[in-house]
Design a protein around this motif. Sequence first.
Motif, PDB file in Angstrom:
ATOM      1  N   LYS A 159       0.845  -1.190   0.000  1.00 34.64           N
ATOM      2  CA  LYS A 159       0.000   0.000   0.000  1.00 34.64           C
ATOM      3  C   LYS A 159       0.881   1.242   0.000  1.00 34.64           C
ATOM      4  CE  LYS A 159      -4.044  -1.964   2.083  1.00 34.64           C
ATOM      5  NZ  LYS A 159      -5.106  -1.804   3.027  1.00 34.64           N
ATOM      6  N   GLU A 216     -12.842  -6.137  -2.068  1.00 32.31           N
ATOM      7  CA  GLU A 216     -13.364  -6.071  -0.704  1.00 32.31           C
ATOM      8  C   GLU A 216     -13.414  -4.626  -0.206  1.00 32.31           C
ATOM      9  OE1 GLU A 216     -10.802  -8.740   1.436  1.00 32.31           O
ATOM     10  OE2 GLU A 216     -11.799 -10.529   0.609  1.00 32.31           O
ATOM     11  N   ASP A 217     -12.389  -3.833  -0.518  1.00 31.63           N
ATOM     12  CA  ASP A 217     -12.377  -2.421  -0.120  1.00 31.63           C
ATOM     13  C   ASP A 217     -13.536  -1.664  -0.768  1.00 31.63           C
ATOM     14  OD1 ASP A 217     -10.107  -2.948   1.362  1.00 31.63           O
ATOM     15  OD2 ASP A 217      -8.722  -1.982  -0.054  1.00 31.63           O
ATOM     16  N   CYS A 218     -13.752  -1.900  -2.063  1.00 33.77           N
ATOM     17  CA  CYS A 218     -14.856  -1.246  -2.774  1.00 33.77           C
ATOM     18  C   CYS A 218     -16.202  -1.694  -2.214  1.00 33.77           C
ATOM     19  CB  CYS A 218     -14.787  -1.544  -4.267  1.00 33.77           C
ATOM     20  SG  CYS A 218     -13.452  -0.703  -5.114  1.00 33.77           S
ATOM     21  N   GLU A 219     -16.322  -2.980  -1.909  1.00 29.46           N
ATOM     22  CA  GLU A 219     -17.570  -3.509  -1.366  1.00 29.46           C
ATOM     23  C   GLU A 219     -17.889  -2.863  -0.019  1.00 29.46           C
ATOM     24  OE1 GLU A 219     -17.670  -7.746  -0.328  1.00 29.46           O
ATOM     25  OE2 GLU A 219     -19.447  -7.868  -1.613  1.00 29.46           O
ATOM     26  N   ARG A 220     -16.875  -2.711   0.862  1.00 28.21           N
ATOM     27  CA  ARG A 220     -17.082  -2.063   2.166  1.00 28.21           C
ATOM     28  C   ARG A 220     -17.507  -0.608   1.977  1.00 28.21           C
ATOM     29  NH1 ARG A 220     -12.858  -5.306   3.882  1.00 28.21           N
ATOM     30  NH2 ARG A 220     -11.284  -3.803   3.295  1.00 28.21           N
ATOM     31  N   GLU A 221     -16.865   0.080   1.045  1.00 26.38           N
ATOM     32  CA  GLU A 221     -17.198   1.488   0.799  1.00 26.38           C
ATOM     33  C   GLU A 221     -18.626   1.622   0.276  1.00 26.38           C
ATOM     34  OE1 GLU A 221     -17.083   5.531   0.594  1.00 26.38           O
ATOM     35  OE2 GLU A 221     -15.620   4.234   1.574  1.00 26.38           O
ATOM     36  N   LEU A 222     -19.007   0.751  -0.654  1.00 27.82           N
ATOM     37  CA  LEU A 222     -20.369   0.805  -1.188  1.00 27.82           C
ATOM     38  C   LEU A 222     -21.409   0.482  -0.122  1.00 27.82           C
ATOM     39  CD1 LEU A 222     -19.871  -0.835  -4.702  1.00 27.82           C
ATOM     40  CD2 LEU A 222     -20.399   1.564  -4.213  1.00 27.82           C
ATOM     41  N   GLU A 223     -21.119  -0.478   0.751  1.00 26.78           N
ATOM     42  CA  GLU A 223     -22.041  -0.800   1.842  1.00 26.78           C
ATOM     43  C   GLU A 223     -22.218   0.391   2.768  1.00 26.78           C
ATOM     44  OE1 GLU A 223     -20.581  -4.344   3.756  1.00 26.78           O
ATOM     45  OE2 GLU A 223     -21.160  -5.617   2.069  1.00 26.78           O
ATOM     46  N   ALA A 224     -21.131   1.078   3.082  1.00 23.38           N
ATOM     47  CA  ALA A 224     -21.203   2.260   3.949  1.00 23.38           C
ATOM     48  C   ALA A 224     -22.022   3.361   3.285  1.00 23.38           C
ATOM     49  CB  ALA A 224     -19.800   2.765   4.282  1.00 23.38           C
ATOM     50  N   GLN A 225     -21.817   3.560   1.982  1.00 24.83           N
ATOM     51  CA  GLN A 225     -22.592   4.573   1.265  1.00 24.83           C
ATOM     52  C   GLN A 225     -24.071   4.208   1.222  1.00 24.83           C
ATOM     53  OE1 GLN A 225     -20.808   5.205  -2.576  1.00 24.83           O
ATOM     54  NE2 GLN A 225     -18.914   6.008  -1.720  1.00 24.83           N
TER      55      GLN A 225
END
Length: 156
Positions: free
Chosen positions: A1, A73-82
């Motif tokens: 990262k 997984e990072d995108c999925e977490r961000e979309l869930e939060a949104q």
Amino acid sequence: KGESRVPLVVALLPGSQDDHLILQAQQQLLADGADDVVLVSESGSPVISVDMSLVRVQAKKSEIERMEMQMFEDCERELEAQLKAIEAQQRGEPTDGFFWQCVHKVFAGMPQMSKSIDATPGVGTVLGPSSLEGQVGCGAFGAVFAAKNKNTREWE
């Protein structure tokens, strides 16, 4: 990262004629973080060179798959939060994470927070019959204010 590091290349010196053992050593070194493993040999077998190339390709493919999965997984977490924020907004709930917006659901008898209250109250903020007159202290979880009740003229 975003880390910067020196690539690690391991050179295997001839010591074994067992191609299988050499491939195992290469796979283990790649699994342990080596960026590349090469065989230093004056008379290297073309078969072992091809096999080692295939191991390199497989190691890089596995690394790419791992990175893709992490990005997914990072995108999925961000979309869930949104999505949660949108759903909360559609229900008319504040979405700034302010604790007091839901305290009435946790403690019976507590009134529901008014949507007109600023999430970061300060001196001069009016809360029901009380007005925040001065800051008493400040800590990791927020600030403490002295309030004066307009109806009773008492300090709270």
